[in-house]
Design a protein around this motif. Structure first.
Motif, PDB file in Angstrom:
ATOM      1  N   LYS A 126     -24.679  31.444 -76.285  1.00 53.21           N
ATOM      2  CA  LYS A 126     -25.415  32.279 -77.244  1.00 53.21           C
ATOM      3  C   LYS A 126     -25.342  33.942 -77.166  1.00 53.21           C
ATOM      4  O   LYS A 126     -25.632  34.760 -77.547  1.00 53.21           O
ATOM      5  N   PHE A 127     -24.040  34.156 -76.267  1.00 48.70           N
ATOM      6  CA  PHE A 127     -23.718  35.646 -76.300  1.00 48.70           C
ATOM      7  C   PHE A 127     -22.369  35.355 -75.894  1.00 48.70           C
ATOM      8  O   PHE A 127     -21.544  35.448 -74.676  1.00 48.70           O
ATOM      9  N   THR A 128     -21.432  36.286 -76.513  1.00 46.45           N
ATOM     10  CA  THR A 128     -20.183  36.218 -76.924  1.00 46.45           C
ATOM     11  C   THR A 128     -19.616  37.508 -76.895  1.00 46.45           C
ATOM     12  O   THR A 128     -20.057  37.673 -78.632  1.00 46.45           O
ATOM     13  N   ILE A 129     -19.031  37.949 -75.909  1.00 44.79           N
ATOM     14  CA  ILE A 129     -18.105  39.456 -76.372  1.00 44.79           C
ATOM     15  C   ILE A 129     -16.820  39.689 -76.340  1.00 44.79           C
ATOM     16  O   ILE A 129     -16.347  38.850 -75.303  1.00 44.79           O
ATOM     17  N   ASP A 130     -17.101  40.932 -76.238  1.00 46.14           N
ATOM     18  CA  ASP A 130     -15.469  41.145 -75.998  1.00 46.14           C
ATOM     19  C   ASP A 130     -13.855  40.340 -76.011  1.00 46.14           C
ATOM     20  O   ASP A 130     -13.612  40.751 -75.267  1.00 46.14           O
ATOM     21  N   ALA A 131     -14.019  40.773 -77.860  1.00 47.03           N
ATOM     22  CA  ALA A 131     -13.030  39.301 -77.831  1.00 47.03           C
ATOM     23  C   ALA A 131     -11.238  40.396 -77.321  1.00 47.03           C
ATOM     24  O   ALA A 131     -11.098  41.520 -78.157  1.00 47.03           O
ATOM     25  N   HIS A 132     -10.342  39.861 -76.558  1.00 48.73           N
ATOM     26  CA  HIS A 132      -8.684  40.510 -77.177  1.00 48.73           C
ATOM     27  C   HIS A 132      -8.236  39.535 -77.115  1.00 48.73           C
ATOM     28  O   HIS A 132      -7.651  38.549 -76.930  1.00 48.73           O
ATOM     29  N   PRO A 133      -7.298  39.406 -78.814  1.00 48.95           N
ATOM     30  CA  PRO A 133      -6.416  38.227 -79.438  1.00 48.95           C
ATOM     31  C   PRO A 133      -5.084  39.229 -78.626  1.00 48.95           C
ATOM     32  O   PRO A 133      -4.472  40.658 -78.388  1.00 48.95           O
ATOM     33  N   PHE A 134      -3.971  38.469 -77.767  1.00 47.24           N
ATOM     34  CA  PHE A 134      -3.874  38.286 -77.253  1.00 47.24           C
ATOM     35  C   PHE A 134      -1.836  37.606 -78.542  1.00 47.24           C
ATOM     36  O   PHE A 134      -2.331  36.167 -78.211  1.00 47.24           O
ATOM     37  N   GLN A 135      -0.676  38.172 -77.876  1.00 50.99           N
ATOM     38  CA  GLN A 135       0.000  37.845 -78.726  1.00 50.99           C
ATOM     39  C   GLN A 135       1.494  36.917 -77.894  1.00 50.99           C
ATOM     40  O   GLN A 135       1.692  38.750 -76.661  1.00 50.99           O
ATOM     41  N   ASP A 136       2.005  35.978 -77.681  1.00 47.82           N
ATOM     42  CA  ASP A 136       2.889  35.283 -76.579  1.00 47.82           C
ATOM     43  C   ASP A 136       3.957  35.451 -77.036  1.00 47.82           C
ATOM     44  O   ASP A 136       4.379  36.154 -78.343  1.00 47.82           O
ATOM     45  N   THR A 137       5.099  35.933 -75.574  1.00 43.00           N
ATOM     46  CA  THR A 137       6.898  36.192 -75.893  1.00 43.00           C
ATOM     47  C   THR A 137       7.629  35.152 -77.514  1.00 43.00           C
ATOM     48  O   THR A 137       7.670  35.481 -77.995  1.00 43.00           O
ATOM     49  N   ASP A 138       6.875  34.209 -77.467  1.00 43.14           N
ATOM     50  CA  ASP A 138       6.463  33.202 -78.889  1.00 43.14           C
ATOM     51  C   ASP A 138       6.362  33.381 -80.266  1.00 43.14           C
ATOM     52  O   ASP A 138       6.291  33.119 -80.596  1.00 43.14           O
ATOM     53  N   GLY A 139       5.433  34.245 -80.221  1.00 39.14           N
ATOM     54  CA  GLY A 139       4.701  34.327 -81.186  1.00 39.14           C
ATOM     55  C   GLY A 139       3.025  34.055 -81.418  1.00 39.14           C
ATOM     56  O   GLY A 139       1.874  34.424 -82.461  1.00 39.14           O
ATOM     57  N   LYS A 140       2.815  33.077 -80.596  1.00 39.23           N
ATOM     58  CA  LYS A 140       1.725  32.945 -81.145  1.00 39.23           C
ATOM     59  C   LYS A 140       0.577  32.976 -80.262  1.00 39.23           C
ATOM     60  O   LYS A 140       0.610  34.299 -79.325  1.00 39.23           O
ATOM     61  N   TRP A 141      -0.745  33.040 -81.319  1.00 34.35           N
ATOM     62  CA  TRP A 141      -1.627  34.011 -80.943  1.00 34.35           C
ATOM     63  C   TRP A 141      -2.845  33.595 -79.642  1.00 34.35           C
ATOM     64  O   TRP A 141      -3.063  31.947 -80.384  1.00 34.35           O
ATOM     65  N   TYR A 142      -3.001  34.369 -79.013  1.00 37.15           N
ATOM     66  CA  TYR A 142      -5.006  33.687 -78.614  1.00 37.15           C
ATOM     67  C   TYR A 142      -6.088  34.360 -78.366  1.00 37.15           C
ATOM     68  O   TYR A 142      -5.319  35.780 -79.061  1.00 37.15           O
TER      69      TYR A 142
END
Length: 335
Positions: A134-150
């Protein structure tokens, strides 16, 4: 003598580098220019959300107004912790939006907005729903060295499974596109040490007014890959207390498992300095104008604890792990 002193002063900065309200500062470097985004309500000049600044050197900042066009029906909502990345000609802004203050009956949800320019304006295009929280905050997108995103983010856990404390913890999930989660989240870290307590005997309207003996907080994740390992930095404890600061956990793969050894007594990367620096945290990392020196960009309270202001300090990778060369409050060499 006067000229030499002036020259020396011109080569230094003193925190804060932006002496006004700039909570949760994130800095994007794009084509030789830095863009800083911070938590704020509507800008008085353009009606947009989030403070937006620009700089060439991380020290001298110019105000650009607001960044996000408020979505329809969001007049009473709060917008927190923007982070922006660039991918295939589009700038993606990740943030949370929700109603009321922390602990209110309406929680926060992660959202994405896009723009063709780093300064915006950004327009909301997607909800990144996390149904189990119910409480989801502080999104941080991260791209790994293989180009995939998390996407790393913070969310609430109300159980005490495996000895963890109830509170806000850290999670990671794959991004199947820049606007969609795989819904395969894994826990990065939850609170298990006394120093991260936010409040004792805390009653939470969001969870049917249940009172928790201890509510802990881990928030503001930011990930760096260094020498083959993944370091998930985060801010822990209550942002109003001297315990608040930045620590980290590490893993051999981006999805974990993450280890948090040797952080049982307090924040190791960045922490308060009695009488000088109050509540440093919720940071981002950025490379300086020389193309190699890494800086932490973080907020800290002004002397009267009226507003959180933007500060910068160098990050060093030591044999004990990553450590901020600060927080500083005296003149430092300009980046």
């Amino acid at each position: 003598m006067h000229n030499s002193l002036a020259a020396a002063a011109a080569r230094t900065y003193t925190n804060p580098v932006y002496p006004h309200s700039m909570p949760d500062p994130f800095v994007l470097s794009h084509k030789g220019t830095y863009y800083a985004f911070g938590t704020a309500g509507q800008n008085a000049k353009d009606g947009r959300i989030f403070n937006l600044l620009t700089s060439k050197n991380l020290v001298d900042w110019k105000e650009l107004g607001g960044a996000l066009t408020p979505p329809a029906g969001s007049e009473k909502a709060e917008f927190w912790a923007p982070e922006v990345v660039y991918q295939n000609g589009t700038f993606y802004m990740y943030y949370s939006r929700g109603g009321g203050a922390i602990g209110a009956s309406v929680g926060h949800r992660l959202h994405v907005a896009t723009s063709t320019k780093p300064e915006g304006p950004y327009k909301e295009v997607a909800l990144l729903d996390v149904p189990e929280s119910k409480f989801t905050i502080d999104a941080h997108p991260f791209q790994d060295t293989d180009g995939k995103w998390y996407l790393f983010y913070a969310r609430d856990f109300i159980d005490t499974d495996n000895g963890y404390f109830p509170g806000t913890g850290l999670v990671v999930d794959r991004l199947t596109s820049m606007t969609k989660l795989a819904n395969e989240s894994r826990t990065v870290m939850r609170a298990r040490h006394p120093w991260t307590v936010f409040e004792k005997n805390r009653t939470m309207p969001l969870y049917d007014n249940r009172t928790f003996a201890e509510w802990h907080t881990l928030e503001g994740p930011f990930v760096r890959k260094h020498n083959g390992k993944y370091y998930c930095f985060y801010s822990g404890a209550n942002f109003l207390t001297p315990r608040y600061g930045v620590d980290y956990c590490e893993a051999d793969t981006v999805m974990g498992p993450y280890r948090d050894t040797a952080n049982d007594t307090g924040a190791r990367v960045l922490h308060a300095v009695a009488g000088h620096v109050r509540g440093p945290g919720h940071h981002s990392h950025v490379i300086g104008p020389d193309g190699k020196t890494e800086y932490l960009v973080y907020h800290a309270w002004d002397a009267g604890m009226k507003e959180r202001q933007m500060c910068i300090d160098k990050l060093a990778w030591t044999k004990e792990g990553p450590r901020c060369q600060g927080p500083t409050y005296t003149p430092q060499p300009i980046p």
